[in-house]
Design a protein around this motif. Structure first.
Motif, PDB file in Angstrom:
ATOM      1  N   MET A  33       0.832  -1.204   0.000  1.00  0.00           N
ATOM      2  CA  MET A  33       0.000   0.000   0.000  1.00  0.00           C
ATOM      3  C   MET A  33       0.872   1.262   0.000  1.00  0.00           C
ATOM      4  O   MET A  33       0.612   2.201  -0.748  1.00  0.00           O
ATOM      5  CB  MET A  33      -0.909  -0.011   1.227  1.00  0.00           C
ATOM      6  N   PHE A  34       1.927   1.263   0.817  1.00  0.00           N
ATOM      7  CA  PHE A  34       2.811   2.423   0.862  1.00  0.00           C
ATOM      8  C   PHE A  34       3.465   2.672  -0.493  1.00  0.00           C
ATOM      9  O   PHE A  34       3.493   3.801  -0.987  1.00  0.00           O
ATOM     10  CB  PHE A  34       3.875   2.249   1.944  1.00  0.00           C
ATOM     11  N   VAL A  35       3.989   1.602  -1.090  1.00  0.00           N
ATOM     12  CA  VAL A  35       4.656   1.726  -2.391  1.00  0.00           C
ATOM     13  C   VAL A  35       3.666   2.204  -3.460  1.00  0.00           C
ATOM     14  O   VAL A  35       3.977   3.099  -4.252  1.00  0.00           O
ATOM     15  CB  VAL A  35       5.314   0.386  -2.794  1.00  0.00           C
ATOM     16  N   THR A  36       2.471   1.647  -3.479  1.00  0.00           N
ATOM     17  CA  THR A  36       1.476   2.009  -4.495  1.00  0.00           C
ATOM     18  C   THR A  36       1.034   3.462  -4.356  1.00  0.00           C
ATOM     19  O   THR A  36       1.019   4.211  -5.344  1.00  0.00           O
ATOM     20  CB  THR A  36       0.247   1.080  -4.394  1.00  0.00           C
ATOM     21  N   LEU A  62      -1.160   4.995   7.206  1.00  0.00           N
ATOM     22  CA  LEU A  62      -1.908   3.754   7.038  1.00  0.00           C
ATOM     23  C   LEU A  62      -1.006   2.536   7.239  1.00  0.00           C
ATOM     24  O   LEU A  62      -1.412   1.545   7.860  1.00  0.00           O
ATOM     25  CB  LEU A  62      -2.569   3.712   5.659  1.00  0.00           C
ATOM     26  N   SER A  63       0.210   2.611   6.748  1.00  0.00           N
ATOM     27  CA  SER A  63       1.158   1.512   6.941  1.00  0.00           C
ATOM     28  C   SER A  63       1.506   1.337   8.416  1.00  0.00           C
ATOM     29  O   SER A  63       1.634   0.206   8.894  1.00  0.00           O
ATOM     30  CB  SER A  63       2.428   1.739   6.125  1.00  0.00           C
ATOM     31  N   CYS A  64       1.635   2.432   9.133  1.00  0.00           N
ATOM     32  CA  CYS A  64       1.920   2.361  10.570  1.00  0.00           C
ATOM     33  C   CYS A  64       0.783   1.686  11.336  1.00  0.00           C
ATOM     34  O   CYS A  64       1.032   0.934  12.286  1.00  0.00           O
ATOM     35  CB  CYS A  64       2.189   3.747  11.138  1.00  0.00           C
ATOM     36  N   VAL A  65      -0.444   1.934  10.928  1.00  0.00           N
ATOM     37  CA  VAL A  65      -1.587   1.280  11.562  1.00  0.00           C
ATOM     38  C   VAL A  65      -1.494  -0.234  11.354  1.00  0.00           C
ATOM     39  O   VAL A  65      -1.727  -1.016  12.288  1.00  0.00           O
ATOM     40  CB  VAL A  65      -2.920   1.840  11.014  1.00  0.00           C
ATOM     41  N   LEU A  66      -1.142  -0.665  10.156  1.00  0.00           N
ATOM     42  CA  LEU A  66      -1.013  -2.096   9.886  1.00  0.00           C
ATOM     43  C   LEU A  66       0.156  -2.711  10.666  1.00  0.00           C
ATOM     44  O   LEU A  66       0.060  -3.848  11.134  1.00  0.00           O
ATOM     45  CB  LEU A  66      -0.877  -2.350   8.390  1.00  0.00           C
TER      46      LEU A  66
END
Length: 154
Positions: A33-36, A62-66
């Protein structure tokens, strides 16, 4: 003939219990998701620099939440258990753990403690790998019975 109700032998210590498949999926999705989102932000020519930074910031958030959701684990060692949940970490001595519960329908293991409270242990959860979670709960229960107060379920 073996007794069908016999408890399994406790695992060697130290041992870490964590939902490995769930963790792999969460971390993989977080990276993808981060890369996209970052690639989209950098490829859209109509965005101003501040908007691009906002896109990347949201992707990182969002990546930190995951990553936070992938954090839970239960670590058992010679002196006790460390329960790492989403935002908290709690260290327990073996004598503090009276019972390890994973009832049908539970989302994760609950530890009944000597102070009368119950502590959720999100590191053992039957969501994706039910058989593994049941085996982990049984192993932690066996450790608690051997190393704790020595009493079986009341």
């Amino acid at each position: 003939m073996a007794d069908a109700t016999a408890q399994p032998a406790p695992p060697a210590l130290p041992v870490t219990f964590r939902p490995t498949r769930t963790r792999a999926v969460l971390l993989g999705v977080g990276v993808a998701m981060f890369v996209t989102i970052t690639a989209i932000a950098l490829s859209l020519e109509t965005l101003h620099p501040g908007e691009r930074i906002a896109f990347v910031f949201v992707a990182a958030l969002l990546s930190c939440v995951l990553v936070l959701l992938s954090r839970p684990k239960v670590v058992a060692d010679e002196t006790g258990v460390t329960v790492v949940n989403l935002t908290t970490t709690r260290r327990l001595e073996w004598a503090q753990i009276l019972r390890v519960n994973l009832r049908p329908g539970d989302a994760w293991v609950f530890l009944d403690l000597s102070d009368g409270t119950s502590l959720p242990a999100l590191g053992i959860q039957p969501g994706v790998a039910k058989a593994q979670a049941i085996a982990d709960a049984r192993a932690l229960r066996a450790l608690a019975e051997v190393r704790g107060t020595g009493s079986k379920n009341d």
